[in-house]
Design a protein around this motif. Structure first.
Motif, short mmCIF file in Angstrom:
data_model
loop_
_atom_site.label_atom_id
_atom_site.label_comp_id
_atom_site.label_asym_id
_atom_site.label_seq_id
_atom_site.Cartn_x
_atom_site.Cartn_y
_atom_site.Cartn_z
N LEU A 62 -37.94 16.80 -39.44
CA LEU A 62 -38.02 15.93 -38.55
C LEU A 62 -39.61 15.71 -38.53
N ASN A 63 -40.33 16.64 -38.66
CA ASN A 63 -41.91 16.63 -38.54
C ASN A 63 -42.14 16.25 -37.11
N ARG A 64 -41.64 16.90 -36.03
CA ARG A 64 -41.67 16.67 -34.70
C ARG A 64 -41.74 17.99 -34.05
N ARG A 65 -42.89 18.12 -33.03
CA ARG A 65 -42.88 19.36 -32.22
C ARG A 65 -41.67 19.62 -31.26
N ALA A 66 -41.59 20.66 -30.81
CA ALA A 66 -40.47 21.05 -30.05
C ALA A 66 -40.71 22.38 -29.10
N PHE A 67 -39.94 22.32 -28.00
CA PHE A 67 -40.13 23.70 -27.52
C PHE A 67 -38.80 23.82 -26.73
N ILE A 68 -38.50 25.36 -26.63
CA ILE A 68 -37.25 25.74 -25.78
C ILE A 68 -37.91 26.41 -24.43
N PHE A 69 -37.31 26.20 -23.29
CA PHE A 69 -37.68 26.85 -22.11
C PHE A 69 -36.30 27.57 -21.53
N VAL B 74 -29.43 28.44 -18.29
CA VAL B 74 -29.31 27.24 -19.36
C VAL B 74 -30.65 27.48 -20.28
N THR B 75 -30.47 27.24 -21.47
CA THR B 75 -31.63 26.99 -22.21
C THR B 75 -31.86 25.58 -22.68
N VAL B 76 -33.10 25.11 -22.28
CA VAL B 76 -33.64 23.80 -22.76
C VAL B 76 -34.25 23.58 -23.81
N LEU B 77 -33.94 22.23 -24.43
CA LEU B 77 -34.78 21.97 -25.77
C LEU B 77 -35.22 20.83 -25.52
N SER C 280 -36.91 11.01 -24.94
CA SER C 280 -36.97 10.99 -23.32
C SER C 280 -35.89 11.61 -22.49
N GLN C 281 -35.35 12.50 -23.44
CA GLN C 281 -34.09 13.32 -22.73
C GLN C 281 -34.27 14.67 -23.42
N CYS C 282 -33.45 15.71 -22.59
CA CYS C 282 -33.72 17.10 -23.14
C CYS C 282 -32.15 17.45 -23.38
N TYR C 283 -32.10 18.56 -24.28
CA TYR C 283 -30.65 19.19 -24.66
C TYR C 283 -30.63 20.49 -24.00
N LEU C 284 -29.39 20.55 -23.40
CA LEU C 284 -28.90 21.83 -22.55
C LEU C 284 -27.85 22.64 -23.35
N TYR C 285 -28.00 23.85 -23.44
CA TYR C 285 -27.29 24.81 -23.98
C TYR C 285 -26.97 26.08 -23.17
#
Length: 513
Positions: free
Chosen positions: A68-75, A130-133, A139-144
């Protein structure tokens, strides 16, 4: 001048101290906002909230989703998550993806996932394991749901021991506790509803009930009571119990505390509501009556004659535990004519060299018995029973030989103490033990008249107690429709009705024909 005087008067009348909120108001305001689509801002925000890198177990992993050529981080909080799941189900999927048009939901095929935008809500999820991406531009994050907390396995019940029946007990993991109940009640109407009850610690309480049985008014009353709690932390159900009780200073409990899932399931099937919490190896059953605490789960596992024999024995033990010591004091001090002459001479002979009145003897031995009981519980388990047995033998024998205590008092105290162990509920057991001391003082004051006066006052008081609107002695008084499972129970085929005092939606358990 008048304004200054009025201000001084208002300050003097206001006796309550003023407490100001010392929390970071900027952080409180921040948590009410939504996350930004700016990658750097989101990263800085959550690093600030969780004090990274000061918090050593809070981890941030930055990477690039190349497809996707996009930066990301998990917390995530590393001590509360399954790191293998994060690696295999999230990181490897994102880094190994080769389709540039794929959505995040399609790349990470995690079974339990959802999205969120509110910063405060996301913070709570991270704190809960919960791990958050976060993905650049979203404008939203993903919860796992990657939570993995360590705790005890499912073991036997320590406090509610039975011979016949299930041996499983709740543990500190609420997921296991809910699973134990669902294993026993395989019904789509079983509802597990969560509710946050504290401000700072964000402790969850789970309400478990059957929606086609529970009374809606009772359910709403319990929800309103939980919503009205104003406190920062409630870490255990034992503390929550004290917040929920109508009379927390009462000697007698009005909520039932159990660590057995089979017992909890049986109450749910009757229309009760149970409460579960993380870190609590037990549940609270609402509402509760005197009879629910007096009964043991083994009563229904045994055949009806055997179960009724145990119940009658328990009922007699209740009276023996409460009245043996007071009646001994009352008869020997005030009502000597009630004792047969031969027995009176025997008692007088044993007390001939004892320098204390009978009430002092009884109080000394009752306190000694309570000390031995508590010492046996608090010391390490291998030597606990030894301390109890040896302490009682040595103390009793030495006291008799020293002419401090008469031998008959040893018999009275031993009989009274042993009978109190038969009471199955721990809170009710404490109430009986404390009540015994009140009866001892009343008997030492005016004999049997004092015992009867305190008994009548106690019965009036107990009938005034309520548990979420349910009278304490229901369905005996006030009388209500039920299976009449009080002191004597019927065979299972005859128990056709649920307790009427609960006003369940379906009161009939078994229909004729």
């Amino acid at each position: 001048m008048r304004k200054k005087i009025s201000k001084l008067l208002m300050k003097s009348l206001n006796t309550e101290p003023e407490y100001k909120e010392k929390s970071n108001t900027e952080e409180i305001t921040l948590k009410k906002q939504d996350i930004s689509s700016d990658y750097e801002q989101n990263l800085a925000t959550f690093k600030t909230i969780f004090s990274v890198p000061l918090n050593t177990d809070v981890k941030v992993r930055e990477f690039i989703i190349r497809s996707l050529n996009r930066r990301a981080f998990i917390f995530f909080v590393s001590t509360m998550v399954d790191l293998e799941h994060i690696k295999e189900s999230i990181m490897e999927k994102l880094l190994g993806n080769e389709e540039p048009s794929a959505k995040i939901e399609d790349i990470v095929s995690y079974p339990m996932a959802k999205t969120a935008t509110n910063i405060g809500e996301i913070t709570e999820f991270i704190s809960g394991g919960v791990t958050v991406l976060f993905v650049e531009g979203d404008s939203q994050c993903y919860l796992y749901e990657t939570t993995k907390t360590h705790g005890r396995s499912i073991e036997k019940s320590d406090n509610e021991v039975i011979v016949k029946g299930a041996k499983e007990a709740f543990n500190e993991k609420v997921v296991d506790n809910i699973a134990l109940i669902r294993k026993k009640i395989k019904n789509e109407n079983l509802i597990v509803e969560s509710k946050i009850i504290t401000k700072r610690s964000r402790n969850d309480v789970f309400l478990v009930y059957e929606k086609d049985l529970v009374n809606d008014e009772l359910l709403q009353t319990i929800k309103d009571k939980l919503s009205s709690l104003d406190t920062d932390k409630i870490l255990d159900l034992s503390i929550l119990e004290q917040y929920l009780e109508e009379r927390p200073r009462s000697l007698f409990p009005t909520l039932l505390y159990t660590e057995r899932p089979d017992r909890a399931a049986s109450f749910i099937e009757e229309g009760h509501i149970i409460l579960l919490m993380s870190n609590s190896p037990s549940c609270l059953i609402l509402p509760a009556t005197f009879w629910t605490m007096f009964h043991s789960p083994e009563d229904h596992y045994l055949r009806t004659p055997y179960g009724n024999f145990i119940r009658i024995l328990r009922f007699l033990a209740l009276f023996v535990a409460v009245f043996t010591s007071p009646l001994y004091i009352a008869i020997t001090n005030f009502h000597v004519g009630m004792i047969p002459p031969d027995l009176l001479m025997a008692i007088a002979g044993t007390r001939e060299r004892v320098p204390f009145p009978s009430i002092v003897e009884v109080l000394m031995m009752e306190i000694a018995f309570e000390l031995i009981r508590e010492a046996g519980l608090r010391v390490p388990s291998p030597i606990g029973p030894t301390i109890g047995i040896v302490g009682a033998l040595i103390l009793g024998q030495a006291a008799v030989q020293a002419n401090i205590i008469s031998p008959i008092v040893i018999i009275v105290i031993a009989l009274s103490g042993l009978s109190s162990f038969i009471i199955p509920d721990g809170s009710l057991n404490f109430a009986i033990r404390i009540t015994r001391f009140l009866f001892i003082f009343s008997a030492g004051f005016i004999g049997i008249y004092g015992v009867m006066a305190l008994l009548m006052a106690g019965l009036f008081y107990l009938t005034s107690l309520k548990s979420f609107g349910t009278p304490y002695f229901a369905p005996m008084t006030p009388h209500s429709f039920s299976s009449k499972d009080l002191i004597i129970r019927h065979v299972p085929m005859k128990e056709r009705f649920r307790p009427g005092y609960l006003k369940p939606k379906d009161i009939v358990k078994q229909r004729k024909g």
